[in-house]
Scaffold this motif. Sequence first.
Motif, PDB file in Angstrom:
ATOM      1  N   THR A 179       0.836  -1.209   0.000  1.00 37.76           N
ATOM      2  CA  THR A 179       0.000   0.000   0.000  1.00 37.76           C
ATOM      3  C   THR A 179       0.872   1.261   0.000  1.00 37.76           C
ATOM      4  O   THR A 179       0.589   2.225  -0.726  1.00 37.76           O
ATOM      5  CB  THR A 179      -0.949  -0.021   1.217  1.00 37.76           C
ATOM      6  OG1 THR A 179      -1.737  -1.212   1.135  1.00 37.76           O
ATOM      7  CG2 THR A 179      -1.873   1.175   1.229  1.00 37.76           C
ATOM      8  N   ASP A 222      -4.889  -3.204  -5.146  1.00 40.07           N
ATOM      9  CA  ASP A 222      -4.143  -3.436  -3.906  1.00 40.07           C
ATOM     10  C   ASP A 222      -5.061  -4.151  -2.915  1.00 40.07           C
ATOM     11  O   ASP A 222      -6.239  -3.802  -2.792  1.00 40.07           O
ATOM     12  CB  ASP A 222      -3.697  -2.071  -3.347  1.00 40.07           C
ATOM     13  CG  ASP A 222      -2.923  -2.194  -2.049  1.00 40.07           C
ATOM     14  OD1 ASP A 222      -2.294  -3.252  -1.822  1.00 40.07           O
ATOM     15  OD2 ASP A 222      -2.961  -1.227  -1.262  1.00 40.07           O
ATOM     16  N   LEU A 223      -4.524  -5.134  -2.225  1.00 31.47           N
ATOM     17  CA  LEU A 223      -5.324  -5.864  -1.238  1.00 31.47           C
ATOM     18  C   LEU A 223      -5.660  -4.964  -0.060  1.00 31.47           C
ATOM     19  O   LEU A 223      -4.772  -4.351   0.529  1.00 31.47           O
ATOM     20  CB  LEU A 223      -4.530  -7.065  -0.715  1.00 31.47           C
ATOM     21  CG  LEU A 223      -4.189  -8.151  -1.737  1.00 31.47           C
ATOM     22  CD1 LEU A 223      -3.245  -9.168  -1.117  1.00 31.47           C
ATOM     23  CD2 LEU A 223      -5.464  -8.824  -2.202  1.00 31.47           C
TER      24      LEU A 223
HETATM   25 MG    MG Z   1      -1.998  -2.872   2.308  1.00 27.38          MG
END
Ligand code: MG
Length: 340
Positions: A179, A222-223
Motif C-alpha cells: 500500500t 491493492d489488497l
Molecule cells: Mg496494504
Amino acid sequence: MAVDTKKLDELLESYITRTPNLISALVVDRDGLVIASKVKKKKSSVDEDLLSGISAIVEPILKKITTEFNTGLFGSGTFDTDNYRLVFLEAGELTLLVTVADFYANLDDIFPYAYLCAEKITRILDNRTVISKIPMIQLGKARKEMEPERDGKLKQIKIESGDYIFKLVLAGDGAVGKTTLVQKFVEEKFNEDYIATIGANIMKKEYKLRGENVVCNFSIWDLAGQDLFKRTRKSYFSNASAGIIVFDVTRRETFEHVNSWMAEFKNIGKPIPIVLVGNKIDLEEQRIVNPEEAETLAKELNLSYIETSAKEGQNVEEVFEMLAFFLVKNNFSQMEELEV
Ligand code: MG
Ligand code: G3D
C-alpha cells in the motif's frame, strides 16, 4: 546548476555492466558537450584509446542529432556504423544519453535498460532521490531481432501515440509495503475505489511514458487486507495486464512466499510482465535477504528485480516505468523506425 557527476558515473557504470553488449555510454548536453562517460573495462584494451575512438564516431552524429534535438522533437533514435550500434535517448530537457553497443547487439535488449537509465539521469539532473544503479530486467523471450541497417542514416524511433488501459495487480504478504508503494506512486489518494466483495482498493494513475506520446492509464489493484483474499483471489487476478510481487528484505518468510504469489499469476493462464520488488532497503541493518539471492530467484521465475524504499520513495517510479515500458512495447508489437 551543480551536477552530481559522481552519481552519473556510478549510474553509467551500472548501465554498461548490466546491459548486454554495451561498449560505452555518455551523457551529453544539447551542444554535444560530454557531461559524463564510461567505457566498459576489458582486460586487454586501452580504455582511453577506445574512448577517443568512440568520441570520433559519436561527434559528427551528435551534431546532426542536436540540431533535431534543439527543435524539441528528437525523443530517441539509432544509428548503425560499420563497427557499432548507437542509441540516442533524451534524458531530461537538456541532455541526451548516448549508448554505444556492439555490432551484433540487439536493440530490443538495450532499450529497457536505456529507458530506465535515461529516467535516472533525469532524476540526477533534477536533484531528486535516485538509486544510481540499474535493476535486473528480465527481457521478454518473444522479442524480434532487429537487424542492423548500415546505411549511414539516423533513425528516429517512434512508438505510436495513444491511450492505453492496464490492470496492474499487487501481490505479496501482509505488511511488506504494498500500500505504501502504490500510494507513493499515485500520490492523490482520493483517486481510490473500494470493492468490498473482492477486498481490494483500486487506484487510478495516468502515467506518461518518457519521451513518447503514450499515456498509460493504470488501474492499480491493492489488497485491502490479507484475510478475505483466499476466497476472492480469482477475481482479483483475472484480466491482469501486469503484476508486482513485493517482499520485505528484512523478513525472510515474505521472500520465501514469492513462489506461491508467482503461482497465482501463473493461474491467469497467459504470461504478463511481472516485477519482483525487494522493499524496505532503508532498514539496512535489519536486512536479511541480500540482492544476489533475490536476483537468483527472479531469474528462475523469469521476473525483473528491483529494490525500493517505499517509505523514502527510492526506485518507486522506476517499478512502474519498467512495467509501462514492457506493456506498451508488447501492445504495439514493434517500434517503427522513421528516418530523420
Ligand atoms: Mg496494504
Ligand atoms: P502492505 O500493504 O503490504 O500490508 P503497508 O504494507 O504498505 O501497509 O506497510 C506496512 C508497514 O511497513 C507500515 O508501517 C509502513 O509504513 C511500513 N513500510 C512500508 N514500506 C516501507 C519501507 O520502504 N521502509 C520502511 N522502513 N517501512 C516501510 P506501519 O508502522 O504504519 O504499520
